[in-house]
Scaffold this active site. Sequence first.
Site, PDB file in Angstrom:
ATOM      1  N   MET A   1       0.847  -1.197   0.000  1.00  0.00           N
ATOM      2  CA  MET A   1       0.000   0.000   0.000  1.00  0.00           C
ATOM      3  C   MET A   1       0.889   1.256   0.000  1.00  0.00           C
ATOM      4  SD  MET A   1      -3.468  -0.949   2.006  1.00  0.00           S
ATOM      5  CE  MET A   1      -2.895  -0.617   3.651  1.00  0.00           C
ATOM      6  N   GLY A   2       2.162   1.064  -0.319  1.00  0.00           N
ATOM      7  CA  GLY A   2       3.060   2.224  -0.435  1.00  0.00           C
ATOM      8  C   GLY A   2       3.544   2.732   0.908  1.00  0.00           C
TER       9      GLY A   2
ATOM     10  N   LEU B   1       6.678   3.166   1.667  1.00  0.00           N
ATOM     11  CA  LEU B   1       7.541   2.001   1.873  1.00  0.00           C
ATOM     12  C   LEU B   1       8.628   2.243   2.916  1.00  0.00           C
ATOM     13  CD1 LEU B   1       7.975   1.053  -1.885  1.00  0.00           C
ATOM     14  CD2 LEU B   1       6.232   0.268  -0.283  1.00  0.00           C
TER      15      LEU B   1
ATOM     16  N   HIS C   1       9.462  -3.442   3.471  1.00  0.00           N
ATOM     17  CA  HIS C   1       9.025  -3.678   2.087  1.00  0.00           C
ATOM     18  C   HIS C   1      10.231  -3.969   1.181  1.00  0.00           C
ATOM     19  CE1 HIS C   1       5.694  -0.930   3.528  1.00  0.00           C
ATOM     20  NE2 HIS C   1       5.000  -1.926   3.037  1.00  0.00           N
TER      21      HIS C   1
ATOM     22  N   GLN D   1     -10.381  -2.720   2.285  1.00  0.00           N
ATOM     23  CA  GLN D   1      -9.912  -3.357   3.525  1.00  0.00           C
ATOM     24  C   GLN D   1      -9.884  -2.408   4.717  1.00  0.00           C
ATOM     25  OE1 GLN D   1      -6.039  -4.263   1.483  1.00  0.00           O
ATOM     26  NE2 GLN D   1      -5.181  -3.908   3.504  1.00  0.00           N
TER      27      GLN D   1
ATOM     28  N   LYS E   1       5.075  -9.819   9.248  1.00  0.00           N
ATOM     29  CA  LYS E   1       4.513  -8.932  10.271  1.00  0.00           C
ATOM     30  C   LYS E   1       2.993  -9.028  10.264  1.00  0.00           C
ATOM     31  CE  LYS E   1       4.029  -4.292  11.776  1.00  0.00           C
ATOM     32  NZ  LYS E   1       2.822  -3.916  11.010  1.00  0.00           N
TER      33      LYS E   1
ATOM     34  N   GLN F   1      -2.630 -12.178   7.781  1.00  0.00           N
ATOM     35  CA  GLN F   1      -2.826 -11.926   6.342  1.00  0.00           C
ATOM     36  C   GLN F   1      -2.045 -12.949   5.520  1.00  0.00           C
ATOM     37  OE1 GLN F   1      -2.926  -7.983   4.120  1.00  0.00           O
ATOM     38  NE2 GLN F   1      -0.775  -8.447   3.959  1.00  0.00           N
TER      39      GLN F   1
ATOM     40  N   ARG G   1       2.537   2.770   9.535  1.00  0.00           N
ATOM     41  CA  ARG G   1       1.752   3.564  10.490  1.00  0.00           C
ATOM     42  C   ARG G   1       2.591   4.093  11.654  1.00  0.00           C
ATOM     43  NH1 ARG G   1      -2.576  -0.299   9.015  1.00  0.00           N
ATOM     44  NH2 ARG G   1      -4.321   0.891   8.164  1.00  0.00           N
TER      45      ARG G   1
HETATM   46  O1  PAF Z   1      -0.246  -5.739   3.489  1.00  0.00           O
HETATM   47  C1  PAF Z   1      -0.668  -4.823   2.762  1.00  0.00           C
HETATM   48  O2  PAF Z   1      -0.024  -3.806   2.553  1.00  0.00           O
HETATM   49  C2  PAF Z   1      -2.046  -4.972   2.121  1.00  0.00           C
HETATM   50  O3  PAF Z   1      -2.922  -5.620   2.959  1.00  0.00           O
HETATM   51  C3  PAF Z   1      -1.997  -5.632   0.744  1.00  0.00           C
HETATM   52  C4  PAF Z   1      -1.495  -7.065   0.836  1.00  0.00           C
HETATM   53  C5  PAF Z   1      -1.090  -4.843  -0.184  1.00  0.00           C
HETATM   54  C6  PAF Z   1      -3.386  -5.672   0.126  1.00  0.00           C
HETATM   55  O4  PAF Z   1      -3.916  -4.407  -0.022  1.00  0.00           O
END
Ligand code: PAF
Length: 278
Positions: A26-27, A29, A33, A57, A145, A149, A183
């Site tokens: 989601m950028g 970074l 990442h 989400q 982390k 997910q 965040r």
């Molecule tokens: O982990 C994230 O940044 C998001 O949940 C993802 C996997 C890019 C999906 O939007």
Amino acid sequence: MRVIYTIAELRESLRGITGIALVPTMGNLHQGHLDLVQIARQQGQFVVVSIFVNPLQFGVNEDYSTYPRALEQDCKMLEQCGVDVVFAPNECELYPQPQQVAVELPPIANELCGASRPGHFRGAATVVLKLFNIVQPHIAVFGKKDYQQLYLMRLMTAQLNLPVEINGGDTVRASDGLALSSRNQYLNVAERTEATFLYQTLVGIRLAIIDGATDYLTLEQQAIDVLTARGWQVDYVAIRAQANLAEPIACECKLVILAAAWQGKTRLIDNLEVFKDR
Ligand code: PAF
């Protein structure tokens, strides 16, 4: 490195390319990442990083509108890491109509982070499935982390027979142990100092388990009490089986301690794996 904004142009530019490794993000970074990109480079022949803040989400009272967006800076970092393509669609590109079709996940998606963020994993899985269909990667890399997910992406991929290998990258931590997160920049100085205590709490639980503690509910409750007394608002502290994130049976050796808690207005998550001797 090319930065591509539309599905049509992306498909055109990926035509005939094999061995694509995708890092969905989601950028905004950080090093966490970039480590995932490094894994993608080692395991794939052509690296695509997607940058998309996925509205599906986020809950109604969550930080979708204020989520930090830093495309220019992100692209500079990715170029230096040898990424081939950045796919950065806008909302209309991915959701030209309201998204009516979604991935249905099992009940575990409504526990842990899913309990305090209803629909979060459904939204994340749906956008990831769309990205898989658009990019058609052979490999996709997610951070450990976001342990729940990662588990759900593996499950979706396996149970929907998607031809994608899912890899997990280790959590990258600041020198005091705080897990890097987009965040973290919401934290003020005092909150940032306190934030490391979440990690220390998990370390304490891991030590207790390695020392032989087996009353997991008591360990969880003690951690919640200590965090609460220090001013945290705790969503959960949970000791689960790595294999399925269920409450562990007594002889379970591969455990993971997961937690989510608020420091001021910032929700932090973290986890630590534990491997117990029998
Ligand atoms: O982990 C994230 O940044 C998001 O949940 C993802 C996997 C890019 C999906 O939007």
